[in-house]
Design an enzyme around this catalytic site. Structure first.
Site, short mmCIF file in Angstrom:
data_model
loop_
_atom_site.label_atom_id
_atom_site.label_comp_id
_atom_site.label_asym_id
_atom_site.label_seq_id
_atom_site.Cartn_x
_atom_site.Cartn_y
_atom_site.Cartn_z
N SER A 222 -19.46 20.29 15.60
CA SER A 222 -20.64 20.98 15.05
C SER A 222 -20.53 22.47 15.38
O SER A 222 -19.87 22.83 16.37
CB SER A 222 -21.90 20.42 15.73
OG SER A 222 -23.01 21.30 15.54
N TYR B 223 -26.35 17.28 23.20
CA TYR B 223 -25.63 17.27 21.92
C TYR B 223 -24.58 18.37 21.89
O TYR B 223 -23.41 18.13 21.54
CB TYR B 223 -26.65 17.45 20.80
CG TYR B 223 -26.08 17.49 19.41
CD1 TYR B 223 -25.81 16.31 18.72
CD2 TYR B 223 -25.84 18.70 18.75
CE1 TYR B 223 -25.30 16.34 17.43
CE2 TYR B 223 -25.35 18.74 17.47
CZ TYR B 223 -25.08 17.56 16.80
OH TYR B 223 -24.57 17.58 15.53
C1 BMA Z 1 -25.83 20.32 13.50
C2 BMA Z 1 -27.08 19.59 13.91
C3 BMA Z 1 -28.23 20.06 13.07
C4 BMA Z 1 -28.35 21.57 13.16
C5 BMA Z 1 -27.02 22.21 12.84
C6 BMA Z 1 -27.04 23.73 12.94
O1 BMA Z 1 -24.75 19.87 14.26
O2 BMA Z 1 -27.33 19.88 15.26
O3 BMA Z 1 -29.42 19.45 13.49
O4 BMA Z 1 -29.33 22.02 12.25
O5 BMA Z 1 -26.03 21.69 13.68
O6 BMA Z 1 -27.46 24.17 14.20
#
Ligand code: BMA
Length: 251
Positions: free
Chosen positions: A131, A144
């Protein structure tokens, strides 16, 4: 030389969101796709795929998923797209919740790669779905963000270790994507009635002024798996609508 054989792919988290979109693209390319997930896939997109129930917290289940996918031959492609998002700072996050997020988002990837790498053919490839939050993060996503950072570092470690086996390993770093995970976050923060509005509002923070469709991330994954990406390994690719290119300074 281009390998024209049908590819054998295993996708953890292939029942929904980015994993499901990836399963659909790879199956449409003629790959044999096995989906390993706690839930069965919904919708007809993945009708061409096999499914095995798998809780990535359980090593025996992860190993069974790899065995199932390799019944007909070695693997070409492994995708790890399993993930959950819990909210809270370090102080607010119960240890059990931190452990669960790590187990599903990061430890599961370790287990999947550990079981699968010996079964991956030379020339094969792995993509881990990380992410943008591995690089920069919102408030209240400590567990996360840590898990996604782990995936990025794991990507580089595996790319270095398994280059000798001619296995490439890359990570994708999506911004906000319209998936069941993000929809449930939007419900949590904006309420069910304002779901679309909340998604639009989150989309507005990206320079492209929208959230991504899962297929837009899946296309990048399919590219990184393919031989077109034959010299790309140990890399992290952002697909974030410009999110991390932008400073928060307003003129
Ligand atoms: C992703 C999630 C989403 C978030 C995006 C940008 O991995 O965590 O909920 O909106 O990143 O921060």
């Amino acid at each position: 030389m281009q390998d024209t054989r049908n590819k054998n792919a295993l996708i953890f988290g292939g029942s929904s969101g980015i994993g499901q979109a990836t399963a659909a693209i790879l199956a449409a390319q003629g790959a044999t796709v096995t989906i390993a997930d706690v839930r069965r896939p919904v919708g007809q997109d993945t009708a061409t795929s096999m499914y095995i129930e798998c809780d990535v917290c359980e090593e025996v289940q992860v190993r069974a998923a790899v065995r199932c996918a390799t019944e007909t031959g070695p693997l070409d492609w492994l995708v790890y797209s399993t993930g959950i998002q819990h909210y809270g700072s370090v102080v607010e996050t119960p240890v059990a919740e931190y452990d669960l997020v790590q187990a599903i988002n990061a430890r599961g990837a370790f287990l999947a790669c550990q079981a699968a790498i010996p079964e991956i053919r030379r020339g094969g490839a792995i993509v881990l779905v990380s992410s943008v939050q591995a690089l920069a993060c919102q408030e209240g996503v400590a567990a996360y963000a840590a898990s996604k950072g782990t995936l990025e570092a794991l990507t580089r470690a595996m790319a270095v270790d398994h280059a000798k086996d001619n296995i490439r390993v890359n990570a994708v770093l999506p911004g906000t994507v319209d998936t069941p995970m993000v929809r449930s976050s939007a419900e949590r923060f904006g309420g069910v009635a304002a779901l679309e509005q909340t998604l639009q509002q989150w989309g507005d923070s990206h320079p492209l002024r929208r959230v991504a469709h899962a297929e837009e991330i899946a296309n990048l994954i399919a590219f990184l798996l393919s031989e077109k990406a034959s010299f790309i390994t140990g890399a992290s690719y952002r697909a974030d609508g410009g999110l991390l290119a932008q400073l928060a300074v307003r003129l």
